[in-house]
Design an enzyme around this catalytic site. Structure first.
Site, PDB file in Angstrom:
ATOM      1  N   CYS A  30       6.953  12.302  -1.410  1.00 45.99           N
ATOM      2  CA  CYS A  30       6.575  11.817   0.174  1.00 45.99           C
ATOM      3  C   CYS A  30       7.918  12.666   0.632  1.00 45.99           C
ATOM      4  CB  CYS A  30       6.566  10.817   0.631  1.00 45.99           C
ATOM      5  SG  CYS A  30       7.813   9.700   0.315  1.00 45.99           S
ATOM      6  N   ALA A  68       0.676  -1.075  -0.163  1.00 47.80           N
ATOM      7  CA  ALA A  68      -0.343   0.261   0.062  1.00 47.80           C
ATOM      8  C   ALA A  68       0.861   1.708   0.114  1.00 47.80           C
ATOM      9  CB  ALA A  68      -0.721  -0.182   1.468  1.00 47.80           C
ATOM     10  N   THR A  69       0.768   1.870  -0.808  1.00 51.49           N
ATOM     11  CA  THR A  69       1.683   3.310  -1.473  1.00 51.49           C
ATOM     12  C   THR A  69       0.687   4.688  -1.297  1.00 51.49           C
ATOM     13  OG1 THR A  69       3.609   1.553  -2.172  1.00 51.49           O
ATOM     14  CG2 THR A  69       3.778   4.434  -2.081  1.00 51.49           C
ATOM     15  N   GLY A  70       0.413   4.859   0.246  1.00 55.18           N
ATOM     16  CA  GLY A  70      -0.593   6.307  -0.851  1.00 55.18           C
ATOM     17  C   GLY A  70      -0.717   6.749   0.528  1.00 55.18           C
ATOM     18  N   GLY A  71      -2.237   7.191   0.745  1.00 50.93           N
ATOM     19  CA  GLY A  71      -3.062   7.411   1.871  1.00 50.93           C
ATOM     20  C   GLY A  71      -3.009   6.780   2.765  1.00 50.93           C
ATOM     21  N   ALA A  72      -3.855   7.043   3.958  1.00 50.30           N
ATOM     22  CA  ALA A  72      -3.548   6.482   5.623  1.00 50.30           C
ATOM     23  C   ALA A  72      -4.713   5.473   5.504  1.00 50.30           C
ATOM     24  CB  ALA A  72      -3.625   7.893   6.526  1.00 50.30           C
ATOM     25  N   GLY A  73      -5.907   6.207   4.861  1.00 48.37           N
ATOM     26  CA  GLY A  73      -7.148   5.578   4.724  1.00 48.37           C
ATOM     27  C   GLY A  73      -5.864   4.303   3.737  1.00 48.37           C
TER      28      GLY A  73
END
Length: 432
Positions: free
Chosen positions: A219, A165-170
């Site tokens: 990031c 999972a590379t992305g937002g916290a959700g």
């Protein structure tokens, strides 16, 4: 497939992105509305080169090695089907690198792209699959969901053998809640400290390059510059000479905050936009040709939003009297956001480098380099080249290092009977 066949597929995959770097950069900017074409071209080419260079010649199939001392032989096995959640900030190189890691170990991979990047990510996979097909590789080794929804993503990650999972916290939290092994990332908020007496004319251009790279959506890009107080004005003048616009006025600072944030969260209209666009959103006049906005923060991230992650070419500036104070400023900002990710430090002092390295809770320290282009691995450091940067338990992640092919490999260990091993006596064990 043999090691040679697997490596040929990985090389082919990287070369497709390298050869189509300009086209893929253009369609990524066109679809996402973030970043700029020139930096994305450079990113596509550089990441394709460095990831392949790092994977080339490394064993990932069959017997890896035998340790004569322990009698252990390690045998590599695929994990199976990899599910990869990829972001709109890196819609080309993240699917590329995740696919390279997956295929390197004999896995298949299914990508679920961010809804703002479906077309460009899909086109990347289509170009790669066309070349894999020509070379005789099995169909469907790399797949991509053409319809984005939480339900589709949830179904995918709950069915795969391992999730990236590379992305937002959700999305990262969803991956860790999927019931499958998951490899996620934490938020970025890279703190950059300049050591007193370091060559400021050497450090500042690197910091500007990192903060402005792809208009600030990386990031690992520098977010705050923490400067020795006695040389602060000298450092600001170097920023100014390199295209920096210094903001100190409280009213103007508030306008910058209003352009960057909405209810404490990133304003979507500012994400990945040029300095001119940020100035327009803020309603301020700025010299033509400004490359970076330097906002002299009124406090750490605990009290000032500018101390957090800013998805635009804006950097917060701080002053410190002692290195301990600099460390505390960085720690405060990281505690609010970005703990576990990265710190940049510009210093000639090995003692100070180790001091900062021991004090701050991040997974990587980038020394005298552009953090944006080196925290994710570089030809000039030993970090594993990747686009997925683990942040350890500090960032609620399972790994505190750069995601690499080894994380998508199961390893069987053949343990031999070692009758000649020495068994220590009780006296040897317990006596000093």
């Amino acid at each position: 497939m043999s090691q040679e066949e697997v490596d040929r597929a990985v090389k082919l995959l990287a070369k497709v992105v390298y050869d189509n770097a300009e086209y893929l950069a253009e369609i990524a900017v066109d679809e996402t509305g973030m970043g700029n074409v020139a930096d994305k071209v450079a990113k596509n080419k550089q990441k394709a080169k460095i990831v392949w260079s790092n994977l080339k010649g490394k064993k990932s199939r069959g017997v890896l090695d035998t340790d004569e001392t322990t009698g252990i032989t390690r045998v590599a096995k695929p994990m199976g089907v990899v599910a990869a959640i990829t972001p709109c900030t890196n819609p080309i190189v993240t699917p590329m690198s995740n696919s390279m890691f997956a295929l390197k170990c004999g896995n298949a991979i299914i990508i679920t792209p961010h809804h703002k990047a479906i077309r460009c990510s899909t086109k990347t996979v289509e170009l790669i699959n066309a070349e894999l097909g020509k070379a005789g590789y099995p169909e469907n080794l790399i797949q991509i969901l053409d319809q984005h929804s939480r339900e589709n993503t949830r179904a995918l990650i709950s069915s795969a053998d391992v999730v990236i999972a590379t992305g937002g916290a959700g999305m990262v939290n969803a991956a860790y809640s999927s019931g499958r092994p998951a490899l996620g990332v934490g938020a970025g908020n890279v703190q950059c400290i300049i050591d007193e007496g370091y060559d400021y004319k050497e450090a500042v251009p690197k910091i500007i390059t990192g903060r402005t790279y792809d208009y600030g959506i990386i990031c690992s890009g520098e977010q705050s510059v923490i400067c020795p107080e006695k040389d602060f004005e000298e450092i600001m003048e170097i920023f100014r000479s390199e295209g920096g616009y210094i903001v100190k006025d409280p009213g103007e600072l508030e306008k910058i905050r209003g352009a960057l944030f909405e209810d404490g969260k990133p304003n979507r209209h500012s994400v990945g936009q040029s300095p001119e666009k940020i100035a327009q959103l803020a309603g301020i006049d700025m010299p033509k040709g400004t490359r970076i906005i330097v906002a002299v923060a009124e406090g750490t991230a605990k009290t000032d939003l500018l101390g957090g992650e800013k998805m635009a070419p804006v950097i917060a500036a701080y002053k410190y009297k002692t290195l301990d104070e600099a460390i505390n400023i960085a720690a405060d900002n990281l505690e609010k956001e970005g703990k576990g990710h990265s710190v940049a430090f510009h210093s000639d002092s090995e003692d100070n480098i180790l001091r900062v390295g021991e004090a701050l809770c991040v997974s990587r320290f980038v020394i005298n380099q552009v953090s944006a282009s080196s925290a994710g691995g570089s030809f000039f450091n030993g970090l594993a080249p990747t686009n997925t940067l683990g942040c350890g338990s500090w960032g609620h992640n399972s790994i505190s290092e750069n995601l690499d092919y080894k994380h998508l490999m199961n390893v069987s260990r053949i343990a031999r009977y070692m009758p000649d091993n020495k068994v220590p006596s009780d006296e040897e064990l317990w006596n000093d």
